[in-house]
Design a protein around this motif. Structure first.
Motif, PDB file in Angstrom:
ATOM      1  N   LYS A  66     -16.425  -3.680 -32.815  1.00  0.00           N
ATOM      2  CA  LYS A  66     -16.637  -5.084 -33.141  1.00  0.00           C
ATOM      3  C   LYS A  66     -18.014  -5.009 -33.978  1.00  0.00           C
ATOM      4  N   GLU A  67     -18.845  -4.142 -33.529  1.00  0.00           N
ATOM      5  CA  GLU A  67     -20.163  -4.112 -34.121  1.00  0.00           C
ATOM      6  C   GLU A  67     -20.102  -3.558 -35.586  1.00  0.00           C
ATOM      7  N   GLU A  68     -18.873  -2.549 -35.698  1.00  0.00           N
ATOM      8  CA  GLU A  68     -18.849  -1.743 -36.958  1.00  0.00           C
ATOM      9  C   GLU A  68     -18.305  -2.989 -37.979  1.00  0.00           C
ATOM     10  N   LEU A  69     -17.427  -3.601 -37.528  1.00  0.00           N
ATOM     11  CA  LEU A  69     -16.918  -4.717 -38.323  1.00  0.00           C
ATOM     12  C   LEU A  69     -17.766  -5.868 -38.759  1.00  0.00           C
ATOM     13  N   ARG A  70     -18.693  -6.087 -37.888  1.00  0.00           N
ATOM     14  CA  ARG A  70     -19.642  -7.145 -38.144  1.00  0.00           C
ATOM     15  C   ARG A  70     -20.594  -6.594 -39.254  1.00  0.00           C
ATOM     16  N   LYS A  71     -21.133  -5.183 -39.155  1.00  0.00           N
ATOM     17  CA  LYS A  71     -21.728  -4.878 -40.219  1.00  0.00           C
ATOM     18  C   LYS A  71     -20.990  -4.614 -41.575  1.00  0.00           C
ATOM     19  N   TYR A  72     -19.680  -4.610 -41.500  1.00  0.00           N
ATOM     20  CA  TYR A  72     -18.814  -4.442 -42.637  1.00  0.00           C
ATOM     21  C   TYR A  72     -18.772  -5.751 -43.499  1.00  0.00           C
ATOM     22  N   PHE A  73     -18.631  -6.760 -42.509  1.00  0.00           N
ATOM     23  CA  PHE A  73     -18.370  -8.207 -43.066  1.00  0.00           C
ATOM     24  C   PHE A  73     -19.649  -9.036 -43.536  1.00  0.00           C
ATOM     25  N   LYS A  74     -20.606  -8.466 -43.063  1.00  0.00           N
ATOM     26  CA  LYS A  74     -22.088  -9.093 -43.384  1.00  0.00           C
ATOM     27  C   LYS A  74     -22.126  -9.372 -44.549  1.00  0.00           C
ATOM     28  N   GLY A  75     -22.349 -10.521 -44.810  1.00  0.00           N
ATOM     29  CA  GLY A  75     -22.793 -10.787 -46.435  1.00  0.00           C
ATOM     30  C   GLY A  75     -21.661 -11.167 -47.381  1.00  0.00           C
ATOM     31  N   LYS A  76     -20.582 -11.069 -46.697  1.00  0.00           N
ATOM     32  CA  LYS A  76     -19.222 -11.433 -47.514  1.00  0.00           C
ATOM     33  C   LYS A  76     -18.681 -12.815 -47.313  1.00  0.00           C
ATOM     34  N   LYS A  77     -17.788 -13.243 -48.459  1.00  0.00           N
ATOM     35  CA  LYS A  77     -17.779 -14.649 -48.230  1.00  0.00           C
ATOM     36  C   LYS A  77     -16.790 -14.959 -47.085  1.00  0.00           C
ATOM     37  N   TYR A  78     -15.707 -14.266 -46.751  1.00  0.00           N
ATOM     38  CA  TYR A  78     -14.770 -14.397 -45.651  1.00  0.00           C
ATOM     39  C   TYR A  78     -14.849 -13.508 -44.647  1.00  0.00           C
ATOM     40  N   LYS A  79     -14.914 -14.002 -43.432  1.00  0.00           N
ATOM     41  CA  LYS A  79     -14.747 -13.068 -42.084  1.00  0.00           C
ATOM     42  C   LYS A  79     -13.760 -13.326 -41.278  1.00  0.00           C
ATOM     43  N   PRO A  80     -13.282 -12.531 -40.734  1.00  0.00           N
ATOM     44  CA  PRO A  80     -12.054 -12.718 -39.762  1.00  0.00           C
ATOM     45  C   PRO A  80     -12.484 -13.549 -38.766  1.00  0.00           C
ATOM     46  N   LEU A  81     -11.378 -14.527 -38.107  1.00  0.00           N
ATOM     47  CA  LEU A  81     -11.624 -15.597 -37.360  1.00  0.00           C
ATOM     48  C   LEU A  81     -12.350 -15.057 -35.864  1.00  0.00           C
ATOM     49  N   ASP A  82     -12.342 -13.971 -35.423  1.00  0.00           N
ATOM     50  CA  ASP A  82     -12.927 -13.551 -34.168  1.00  0.00           C
ATOM     51  C   ASP A  82     -14.486 -13.184 -34.611  1.00  0.00           C
ATOM     52  N   LEU A  83     -14.845 -13.047 -35.895  1.00  0.00           N
ATOM     53  CA  LEU A  83     -16.168 -12.596 -36.069  1.00  0.00           C
ATOM     54  C   LEU A  83     -17.051 -13.792 -36.465  1.00  0.00           C
ATOM     55  N   ARG A  84     -16.250 -15.032 -36.593  1.00  0.00           N
ATOM     56  CA  ARG A  84     -16.993 -16.297 -36.890  1.00  0.00           C
ATOM     57  C   ARG A  84     -17.572 -16.723 -35.616  1.00  0.00           C
ATOM     58  N   PRO A  85     -18.482 -17.686 -35.835  1.00  0.00           N
ATOM     59  CA  PRO A  85     -19.163 -18.193 -34.748  1.00  0.00           C
ATOM     60  C   PRO A  85     -17.970 -19.489 -34.049  1.00  0.00           C
ATOM     61  N   LYS A  86     -17.886 -19.573 -32.850  1.00  0.00           N
ATOM     62  CA  LYS A  86     -16.807 -20.283 -32.219  1.00  0.00           C
ATOM     63  C   LYS A  86     -16.978 -21.846 -32.316  1.00  0.00           C
ATOM     64  N   LYS A  87     -18.149 -22.010 -31.670  1.00  0.00           N
ATOM     65  CA  LYS A  87     -18.680 -23.515 -31.574  1.00  0.00           C
ATOM     66  C   LYS A  87     -17.637 -24.475 -30.882  1.00  0.00           C
ATOM     67  N   THR A  88     -17.386 -25.763 -31.867  1.00  0.00           N
ATOM     68  CA  THR A  88     -16.263 -26.395 -31.225  1.00  0.00           C
ATOM     69  C   THR A  88     -15.593 -27.018 -32.521  1.00  0.00           C
ATOM     70  N   ARG A  89     -14.239 -27.247 -32.063  1.00  0.00           N
ATOM     71  CA  ARG A  89     -13.583 -27.572 -33.433  1.00  0.00           C
ATOM     72  C   ARG A  89     -14.128 -28.592 -34.332  1.00  0.00           C
ATOM     73  N   ALA A  90     -14.675 -29.603 -33.913  1.00  0.00           N
ATOM     74  CA  ALA A  90     -15.166 -30.734 -34.637  1.00  0.00           C
ATOM     75  C   ALA A  90     -16.311 -30.105 -35.328  1.00  0.00           C
ATOM     76  N   ILE A  91     -17.212 -29.518 -34.690  1.00  0.00           N
ATOM     77  CA  ILE A  91     -18.323 -28.719 -35.601  1.00  0.00           C
ATOM     78  C   ILE A  91     -17.823 -27.944 -36.799  1.00  0.00           C
ATOM     79  N   ARG A  92     -16.847 -27.122 -36.480  1.00  0.00           N
ATOM     80  CA  ARG A  92     -16.379 -26.171 -37.495  1.00  0.00           C
ATOM     81  C   ARG A  92     -15.565 -26.923 -38.692  1.00  0.00           C
TER      82      ARG A  92
END
Length: 123
Positions: A66-92
């Motif tokens: 997961k850490e390697e994936l975070r490094k790979y997707f850092k700065g990219k426009k789109y990220k996989p759902l599991d790497l995005r911040p969870k927060k709440t549905r309303a906030i998202r």
């Protein structure tokens, strides 16, 4: 084998972790055979330790991946759902700051035709 420590596992490479995982699984299989055949209580108590060690190895492997994936997707426009911040549905789903402060064409026209009045105050 002794109980494995997570901080020791984090220093190892993926190939070493896979090798250790394989060793732990074979040891667990041997302990399960001993359990069926009526082995010593010390061997039976070891099953729990080995299971937890396998879980630790798998956890460290997943964390590294997961850490390697975070490094790979850092700065990219789109990220996989599991790497995005969870927060709440309303906030998202709420509007961004820019979207909230956009003005419609009609509003822009009205503001330009009827600008805010300026008042001079007596001192």
């Amino acid at each position: 084998m002794v109980k494995v420590k997570a901080y020791e596992l984090r220093t190892k490479q993926r190939s070493e972790l896979l090798k250790q995982l394989e060793e732990l699984k074979t040891e667990l299989a041997g302990l399960r055979v001993a359990q069926v055949t009526g082995g010593a209580p010390s061997k039976l108590a070891r099953i729990r330790v080995v299971r937890k060690s396998i879980a630790r190895v798998l956890t460290v492997m997943n964390q590294k991946q997961k850490e390697e994936l975070r490094k790979y997707f850092k700065g990219k426009k789109y990220k996989p759902l599991d790497l995005r911040p969870k927060k709440t549905r309303a906030i998202r789903q709420r509007m961004t700051y820019k979207q909230r402060h956009l003005k419609t064409k009609r509003e822009i026209r009205r503001i330009s035709k009827f600008p805010r009045r300026k008042y001079a105050l007596k001192v």
